[in-house]
Design a protein around this motif. Structure first.
Motif, PDB file in Angstrom:
ATOM      1  N   GLU A   1      30.340 -49.597  17.621  1.00 35.95           N
ATOM      2  CA  GLU A   1      30.076 -50.943  17.968  1.00 35.95           C
ATOM      3  C   GLU A   1      28.636 -51.328  17.192  1.00 35.95           C
ATOM      4  O   GLU A   1      27.862 -50.442  17.360  1.00 35.95           O
ATOM      5  CB  GLU A   1      30.154 -51.477  19.239  1.00 35.95           C
ATOM      6  N   GLY A   2      28.526 -52.597  17.084  1.00 41.05           N
ATOM      7  CA  GLY A   2      27.195 -53.102  16.834  1.00 41.05           C
ATOM      8  C   GLY A   2      26.714 -52.833  15.367  1.00 41.05           C
ATOM      9  O   GLY A   2      27.609 -52.427  14.435  1.00 41.05           O
ATOM     10  N   GLN A   3      25.106 -52.792  15.397  1.00 38.68           N
ATOM     11  CA  GLN A   3      24.751 -52.438  14.016  1.00 38.68           C
ATOM     12  C   GLN A   3      23.514 -51.410  14.149  1.00 38.68           C
ATOM     13  O   GLN A   3      22.690 -51.668  15.271  1.00 38.68           O
ATOM     14  CB  GLN A   3      24.020 -53.712  13.411  1.00 38.68           C
ATOM     15  N   LEU A   4      23.572 -50.449  13.367  1.00 35.29           N
ATOM     16  CA  LEU A   4      22.352 -49.558  13.524  1.00 35.29           C
ATOM     17  C   LEU A   4      21.027 -49.976  13.088  1.00 35.29           C
ATOM     18  O   LEU A   4      21.086 -50.663  12.056  1.00 35.29           O
ATOM     19  CB  LEU A   4      22.855 -48.300  12.853  1.00 35.29           C
ATOM     20  N   PRO A   5      20.096 -49.761  13.902  1.00 34.94           N
ATOM     21  CA  PRO A   5      18.887 -50.488  13.453  1.00 34.94           C
ATOM     22  C   PRO A   5      18.465 -49.550  11.963  1.00 34.94           C
ATOM     23  O   PRO A   5      18.501 -48.352  11.995  1.00 34.94           O
ATOM     24  CB  PRO A   5      17.732 -49.804  14.459  1.00 34.94           C
ATOM     25  N   GLN A   6      17.729 -50.558  11.135  1.00 31.14           N
ATOM     26  CA  GLN A   6      17.259 -49.897   9.935  1.00 31.14           C
ATOM     27  C   GLN A   6      15.824 -50.036   9.596  1.00 31.14           C
ATOM     28  O   GLN A   6      15.140 -49.554   8.595  1.00 31.14           O
ATOM     29  CB  GLN A   6      18.100 -50.975   8.752  1.00 31.14           C
ATOM     30  N   THR A   7      14.902 -50.435  10.715  1.00 34.52           N
ATOM     31  CA  THR A   7      13.687 -50.419  10.630  1.00 34.52           C
ATOM     32  C   THR A   7      13.050 -49.713  11.853  1.00 34.52           C
ATOM     33  O   THR A   7      13.346 -50.062  12.952  1.00 34.52           O
ATOM     34  CB  THR A   7      12.865 -51.753  10.595  1.00 34.52           C
ATOM     35  N   ALA A   8      12.004 -48.949  11.694  1.00 33.28           N
ATOM     36  CA  ALA A   8      11.383 -48.259  12.879  1.00 33.28           C
ATOM     37  C   ALA A   8      10.334 -49.023  13.498  1.00 33.28           C
ATOM     38  O   ALA A   8       9.640 -49.719  12.951  1.00 33.28           O
ATOM     39  CB  ALA A   8      10.565 -47.042  12.188  1.00 33.28           C
ATOM     40  N   VAL A   9      10.925 -49.490  14.798  1.00 32.51           N
ATOM     41  CA  VAL A   9      10.019 -50.122  15.904  1.00 32.51           C
ATOM     42  C   VAL A   9       9.291 -49.373  16.503  1.00 32.51           C
ATOM     43  O   VAL A   9       9.954 -48.817  17.520  1.00 32.51           O
ATOM     44  CB  VAL A   9      10.852 -51.195  16.191  1.00 32.51           C
ATOM     45  N   PRO A  10       7.829 -49.507  16.594  1.00 29.22           N
ATOM     46  CA  PRO A  10       7.086 -48.823  17.532  1.00 29.22           C
ATOM     47  C   PRO A  10       7.470 -49.060  19.042  1.00 29.22           C
ATOM     48  O   PRO A  10       7.741 -49.866  19.666  1.00 29.22           O
ATOM     49  CB  PRO A  10       5.778 -49.065  17.465  1.00 29.22           C
ATOM     50  N   LEU A  11       7.321 -47.934  19.859  1.00 24.96           N
ATOM     51  CA  LEU A  11       7.632 -47.998  21.222  1.00 24.96           C
ATOM     52  C   LEU A  11       6.708 -48.776  21.828  1.00 24.96           C
ATOM     53  O   LEU A  11       7.291 -49.361  23.227  1.00 24.96           O
ATOM     54  CB  LEU A  11       8.105 -46.724  21.974  1.00 24.96           C
ATOM     55  N   ASP A  12       5.491 -48.757  21.661  1.00 21.28           N
ATOM     56  CA  ASP A  12       4.506 -49.264  22.349  1.00 21.28           C
ATOM     57  C   ASP A  12       4.168 -50.706  21.762  1.00 21.28           C
ATOM     58  O   ASP A  12       2.956 -51.047  22.068  1.00 21.28           O
ATOM     59  CB  ASP A  12       3.205 -48.460  22.347  1.00 21.28           C
ATOM     60  N   GLY A  13       5.012 -51.263  20.852  1.00 17.81           N
ATOM     61  CA  GLY A  13       4.586 -52.552  20.179  1.00 17.81           C
ATOM     62  C   GLY A  13       5.045 -53.673  21.293  1.00 17.81           C
ATOM     63  O   GLY A  13       5.574 -53.671  22.480  1.00 17.81           O
TER      64      GLY A  13
ATOM     65  N   LEU B   1      23.441 -56.053  25.580  1.00 15.08           N
ATOM     66  CA  LEU B   1      23.150 -55.979  26.743  1.00 15.08           C
ATOM     67  C   LEU B   1      21.798 -55.329  27.159  1.00 15.08           C
ATOM     68  O   LEU B   1      21.476 -54.307  26.222  1.00 15.08           O
ATOM     69  CB  LEU B   1      24.389 -55.209  27.712  1.00 15.08           C
ATOM     70  N   GLU B   2      21.143 -55.528  28.140  1.00 16.55           N
ATOM     71  CA  GLU B   2      19.878 -55.214  28.504  1.00 16.55           C
ATOM     72  C   GLU B   2      20.126 -53.685  29.312  1.00 16.55           C
ATOM     73  O   GLU B   2      20.719 -53.708  29.964  1.00 16.55           O
ATOM     74  CB  GLU B   2      18.966 -56.030  29.238  1.00 16.55           C
ATOM     75  N   THR B   3      19.013 -52.855  29.250  1.00 20.02           N
ATOM     76  CA  THR B   3      18.856 -51.672  30.110  1.00 20.02           C
ATOM     77  C   THR B   3      17.387 -51.649  30.539  1.00 20.02           C
ATOM     78  O   THR B   3      16.777 -52.617  30.187  1.00 20.02           O
ATOM     79  CB  THR B   3      19.094 -50.375  29.207  1.00 20.02           C
ATOM     80  N   ASN B   4      17.178 -50.670  31.367  1.00 22.58           N
ATOM     81  CA  ASN B   4      15.872 -50.720  32.056  1.00 22.58           C
ATOM     82  C   ASN B   4      14.800 -50.559  30.998  1.00 22.58           C
ATOM     83  O   ASN B   4      13.633 -50.695  31.126  1.00 22.58           O
ATOM     84  CB  ASN B   4      15.623 -49.762  33.355  1.00 22.58           C
ATOM     85  N   TYR B   5      15.322 -50.124  29.562  1.00 15.67           N
ATOM     86  CA  TYR B   5      14.170 -49.776  28.564  1.00 15.67           C
ATOM     87  C   TYR B   5      14.221 -50.611  27.546  1.00 15.67           C
ATOM     88  O   TYR B   5      13.236 -51.294  27.027  1.00 15.67           O
ATOM     89  CB  TYR B   5      14.384 -48.256  28.103  1.00 15.67           C
ATOM     90  N   ALA B   6      15.296 -50.951  27.048  1.00 12.87           N
ATOM     91  CA  ALA B   6      15.556 -51.806  25.737  1.00 12.87           C
ATOM     92  C   ALA B   6      16.957 -52.366  25.640  1.00 12.87           C
ATOM     93  O   ALA B   6      18.014 -51.721  26.326  1.00 12.87           O
ATOM     94  CB  ALA B   6      15.145 -50.892  24.525  1.00 12.87           C
ATOM     95  N   PRO B   7      17.068 -53.326  24.987  1.00 13.02           N
ATOM     96  CA  PRO B   7      18.562 -53.862  24.798  1.00 13.02           C
ATOM     97  C   PRO B   7      19.456 -52.826  23.749  1.00 13.02           C
ATOM     98  O   PRO B   7      18.730 -52.039  23.080  1.00 13.02           O
ATOM     99  CB  PRO B   7      18.304 -55.174  23.946  1.00 13.02           C
ATOM    100  N   VAL B   8      20.569 -52.882  23.987  1.00 13.16           N
ATOM    101  CA  VAL B   8      21.532 -51.928  23.177  1.00 13.16           C
ATOM    102  C   VAL B   8      21.823 -52.506  21.958  1.00 13.16           C
ATOM    103  O   VAL B   8      22.623 -53.796  21.916  1.00 13.16           O
ATOM    104  CB  VAL B   8      22.676 -51.797  23.959  1.00 13.16           C
ATOM    105  N   ALA B   9      21.508 -51.965  20.642  1.00 12.18           N
ATOM    106  CA  ALA B   9      21.866 -52.627  19.462  1.00 12.18           C
ATOM    107  C   ALA B   9      23.215 -52.117  18.844  1.00 12.18           C
ATOM    108  O   ALA B   9      23.944 -52.722  18.312  1.00 12.18           O
ATOM    109  CB  ALA B   9      20.864 -51.880  18.413  1.00 12.18           C
ATOM    110  N   ALA B  10      23.585 -50.653  19.231  1.00 11.83           N
ATOM    111  CA  ALA B  10      24.794 -50.207  18.832  1.00 11.83           C
ATOM    112  C   ALA B  10      25.475 -49.144  19.872  1.00 11.83           C
ATOM    113  O   ALA B  10      24.596 -48.709  20.478  1.00 11.83           O
ATOM    114  CB  ALA B  10      24.699 -49.806  17.481  1.00 11.83           C
TER     115      ALA B  10
END
Length: 397
Positions: free
Chosen positions: A144-156, A181-190
């Protein structure tokens, strides 16, 4: 022959009978637990992992200089290493990760639905920080969804979207799609197909992945390489020298297939099962020798008694069954003690390794094996005793 007379006969040889009972009990306890451990280890090795274990290589390495272990030099090092590995013939995909899959433990954290924390909180989930090709390197199927294609820093300022495995997504967000949907860390992309992460996680198929740069690698990092089946071994041989040519300031700890990694996870259980198996075989052999010696000595001492019984009309078959019955009774009593010993040994082993509780049928099966072995060991002495004629057996009377 009655049970009372059999017990009375055994009590006439208290010390010998007691030693034989202890020997049979220990033999059964070792056999039961070695078979249980071997069966459990085999089942674990045959469990589906969701990965093409023989054709995915993992390289564990670490820069030897402090500057290379942090940004921005770390990002440049990783890009150069990935580019170099891609030039090797037979490489289908390569990615970096803060840790590899198919391992005992590592970087873990909890995850839950913020709207239902009490019910959905999962405490120990492997957390992967990876490059975009991680999913191709492990051969994971997108569900499901789309896999992220760009590295996004965790502290950004922008949160790095998260990819969940199928079973984890179903646990956190049951009966609905987790994408967006949201989790306690980040939204779910896939959501991707399950794969074996950590054996010490809440569930070995629970994994969460974020495509992000590695901020620091003081503990090292992994390169994961998906290879053509015919090229795996050749690529493995070239990797250490290739990576050192990219930058000499690295330490390569190992290059393994995930199949080798999988086998190493359970090598302690496998080794212990092998050791217990060898000890069990030796104990079984000693028990058979002891049973043979005990039956032979007892038959010699009973020659006159056997001769009298034969003279009074007892058949060879009846005498033969009487002699075997004593050994059968000894084996049954030893097996009952052995079940208790097996339970004690099972609890002791379970305190130091992962071992399932005993089921009812395994001690029964081993008891039958023990009974057959003792019967084979005592058959010849009993057969010899019954072949003596009444005249010969009673000539000294």
């Amino acid at each position: 022959m009655s049970l009372h007379l059999l017990l009375k006969s055994l009590l006439r040889r208290k010390v010998v009978t007691l030693l034989l009972l202890v020997q049979l009990a220990l033999t059964l306890a070792l056999l039961v637990n070695s078979l249980l451990l071997a069966s459990q280890t085999r089942d674990k090795l045959n469990e589906p992992t969701g990965l093409d274990l023989p054709h995915i290589l993992q390289v564990q390495l670490k820069p030897t200089t402090t500057d290379l272990r942090a940004q921005p030099l770390l990002a440049d090092l990783l890009e150069r290493q990935l580019a170099a590995v891609r030039t090797l013939p037979g490489v289908k995909a390569v990615a970096y990760a803060n840790q590899g899959p198919v391992r005992q433990g590592g970087n873990q954290g909890n995850l839950y639905d913020p709207d239902d924390e009490a019910r959905t909180n999962v405490p120990s989930i492997p957390s992967y920080m990876v490059s975009p090709d991680f999913f191709a390197a492990l051969g994971l199927t997108l569900l499901e969804g789309q896999l992220p294609q760009t590295a996004v820093p965790l502290d950004g300022n922008v949160r790095s979207p998260m990819v969940l495995t199928r079973s984890l997504a179903a646990k956190i967000f049951p009966n609905r799609s987790a994408v967006g949907l949201e989790t306690n860390y980040a939204p779910v992309a896939a959501v991707v197909e399950d794969f074996f992460g950590h054996s010490m996680a809440t569930h070995m198929m629970y994994n969460r992945i974020q495509v992000s740069p590695l901020l620091g690698v003081d503990w090292g990092y992994a390169l994961l390489i998906n290879t053509e089946p015919s090229a795996t071994e050749n690529i493995r041989q070239q990797l250490p020298d290739l990576l050192r040519k990219v930058d000499a300031n690295i330490e390569v700890f190992f290059v393994r297939t995930l199949k080798e990694q999988h086998q190493r996870l359970y090598r302690n259980e496998f080794g212990l099962a092998t050791l217990l198996g060898i000890l069990s075989a030796l104990m079984l052999l000693v028990a058979m020798v002891s049973s043979y010696s005990n039956a032979h000595f007892h038959a010699l001492k009973q020659q006159q008694e056997i001769g009298i019984k034969r003279a009074l009309g007892a058949s060879k078959w009846l005498i033969f069954i009487e002699l075997l019955s004593e050994n059968w009774l000894t084996t049954v009593l030893g097996a009952l003690l052995g079940v208790v010993a097996a339970l004690v040994l099972n609890e002791a082993l379970a305190s130091v390794i992962s071992l399932d509780a005993l089921n009812w049928w395994l001690p029964l099966l081993v008891s039958l094996v023990l009974l057959v072995c003792v019967t084979v060991a005592t058959w010849y002495p009993a057969r010899i005793a019954t072949s003596v004629s009444p005249a010969t057996a009673t000539k000294t009377l």
